[in-house]
Design an enzyme around this catalytic site. Structure first.
Site, PDB file in Angstrom:
ATOM      1  N   CYS A   1     -36.299  18.349 -65.869  1.00  0.00           N
ATOM      2  CA  CYS A   1     -37.053  17.091 -65.775  1.00  0.00           C
ATOM      3  C   CYS A   1     -38.153  16.963 -66.811  1.00  0.00           C
ATOM      4  O   CYS A   1     -38.674  15.870 -67.009  1.00  0.00           O
ATOM      5  CB  CYS A   1     -37.606  16.894 -64.370  1.00  0.00           C
ATOM      6  SG  CYS A   1     -38.488  18.266 -63.746  1.00  0.00           S
TER       7      CYS A   1
ATOM      8  N   HIS B   1     -33.178  15.448 -56.025  1.00  0.00           N
ATOM      9  CA  HIS B   1     -32.264  14.853 -57.010  1.00  0.00           C
ATOM     10  C   HIS B   1     -30.934  15.621 -57.059  1.00  0.00           C
ATOM     11  O   HIS B   1     -30.894  16.806 -56.715  1.00  0.00           O
ATOM     12  CB  HIS B   1     -32.880  14.934 -58.416  1.00  0.00           C
ATOM     13  CG  HIS B   1     -34.044  14.028 -58.646  1.00  0.00           C
ATOM     14  ND1 HIS B   1     -35.233  14.460 -59.181  1.00  0.00           N
ATOM     15  CD2 HIS B   1     -34.194  12.699 -58.441  1.00  0.00           C
ATOM     16  CE1 HIS B   1     -36.071  13.438 -59.297  1.00  0.00           C
ATOM     17  NE2 HIS B   1     -35.460  12.351 -58.853  1.00  0.00           N
TER      18      HIS B   1
ATOM     19  N   GLU C   1     -37.510  13.172 -67.863  1.00  0.00           N
ATOM     20  CA  GLU C   1     -36.078  13.050 -67.579  1.00  0.00           C
ATOM     21  C   GLU C   1     -35.790  11.877 -66.647  1.00  0.00           C
ATOM     22  O   GLU C   1     -34.719  11.256 -66.737  1.00  0.00           O
ATOM     23  CB  GLU C   1     -35.569  14.326 -66.904  1.00  0.00           C
ATOM     24  CG  GLU C   1     -34.171  14.169 -66.330  1.00  0.00           C
ATOM     25  CD  GLU C   1     -33.669  15.405 -65.627  1.00  0.00           C
ATOM     26  OE1 GLU C   1     -32.727  15.995 -66.140  1.00  0.00           O
ATOM     27  OE2 GLU C   1     -34.222  15.786 -64.583  1.00  0.00           O
TER      28      GLU C   1
HETATM   29  C1  CIR Z   1     -41.435  13.199 -58.254  1.00  0.00           C
HETATM   30  O1  CIR Z   1     -41.425  13.371 -57.044  1.00  0.00           O
HETATM   31  O2  CIR Z   1     -40.975  12.197 -58.782  1.00  0.00           O
HETATM   32  C2  CIR Z   1     -42.098  14.242 -59.114  1.00  0.00           C
HETATM   33  N1  CIR Z   1     -43.208  14.820 -58.428  1.00  0.00           N
HETATM   34  C3  CIR Z   1     -41.107  15.316 -59.493  1.00  0.00           C
HETATM   35  C4  CIR Z   1     -39.980  14.804 -60.320  1.00  0.00           C
HETATM   36  C5  CIR Z   1     -39.060  15.888 -60.763  1.00  0.00           C
HETATM   37  N2  CIR Z   1     -38.018  15.332 -61.541  1.00  0.00           N
HETATM   38  C6  CIR Z   1     -36.839  15.910 -61.731  1.00  0.00           C
HETATM   39  O3  CIR Z   1     -36.578  16.966 -61.197  1.00  0.00           O
HETATM   40  N3  CIR Z   1     -35.963  15.265 -62.471  1.00  0.00           N
END
Ligand code: CIR
Length: 251
Positions: free
Chosen positions: A243, A156, A61
């Site tokens: 995500c 986010h 995502e």
């Molecule tokens: C990050 O910190 O980028 C990843 N560990 C988690 C991303 C989660 N993404 C989302 O909720 N859209």
């Protein structure tokens, strides 16, 4: 569109969570079950292969914003995630004309909440004003309005607010002020479940983590049809249900 869990997921980015061991096999099983739920709800799942060099690449995502008319490849806020866009760009190219966010702008797709023709974009550690301006310019010809939303205390915008039915947003008021979202009904997460605002609406069902039973009961009382999934290992990587996929109408 999904992407298989990276064997390097234990080295994921973490901002608000302490690092805990992630069981890779269990994460893969949970991700497969999530893909099966997408299929059950009528999606054709296009699964991209894993990449051992990109720990967070399961969270597709964040690397693209896919609309009916166009897809915008992001420039993720975490430098470790910037190389994730290439494979997703190749996979999206048959479906949409592609645009991209350029330096010094940074944008994570997790900060973009579309409600009708309005894109609300969280201003966070991952997403800056330059990206919001670029997104607005790229999407204006297609009739989208882009609005910046202050977000405080979470990763986010979609950690704090997601759509659970047309015109209905589930939110955590500690992290955003939902009055910035025009014309929506607001449901609040249970106060004991701050991370519970992220659900993925597919058709008339909300894919929703099993780990938030109090908020789930509230949703069900309000007539929201919930499809529970266990994503506990992905949650340790600070992931949620939106995500792990890009959901869009096919060509
Ligand atoms: C990050 O910190 O980028 C990843 N560990 C988690 C991303 C989660 N993404 C989302 O909720 N859209």
């Amino acid at each position: 569109m999904t992407r298989a869990v990276s064997p390097a997921i234990a080295a994921c980015e973490l901002t608000h969570l302490a690092r805990r061991p992630i069981d890779f096999e269990r994460a893969r099983e949970q991700h497969h079950a999530y893909e099966a739920v997408l299929a059950e709800l009528g999606c054709e799942v296009h699964a991209l292969p894993p990449d051992a060099a990109l720990p967070d690449s399961v969270f597709v995502e964040d690397v693209a914003v896919v609309l009916d008319e166009v897809a915008v490849l992001t420039r993720p806020g975490a430098p470790s995630r910037r190389a994730e866009t290439a494979a997703v760009a190749d996979a999206l190219a048959p479906y949409r004309p592609l645009r991209s966010i350029e330096a010094p702008a940074t944008l994570d797709g997790g900060d973009v909440l579309r409600i009708g023709r309005t894109l609300y974009v969280g201003v966070t550690e991952r997403t800056n004003r330059a990206a919001i301006d670029q997104l607005a310019t790229a999407l204006a010809p297609h009739g989208y309005e882009v609005r910046a939303v202050p977000v405080e205390g979470c990763l986010h915008l979609k950690s704090a607010a997601t759509l659970v039915a047309p015109g209905t947003v589930l939110c955590n008021r500690r992290w955003i002020d939902p009055s910035v979202l025009a014309g929506v009904e607001v449901l609040e997460v249970d106060s004991t479940e701050p991370y519970a605002a992220n659900g993925l609406l597919v058709g008339d069902r909300v894919i929703y983590p099993t780990s938030f039973p109090a908020t789930r009961r509230m949703l069900e009382r309000r007539g929201v049809a919930v499809r529970p999934v266990d994503v506990s290992e992905l949650q340790k990587a600070e992931g949620a249900v939106t995500c792990c996929s890009l959901v869009f109408e096919g060509a």
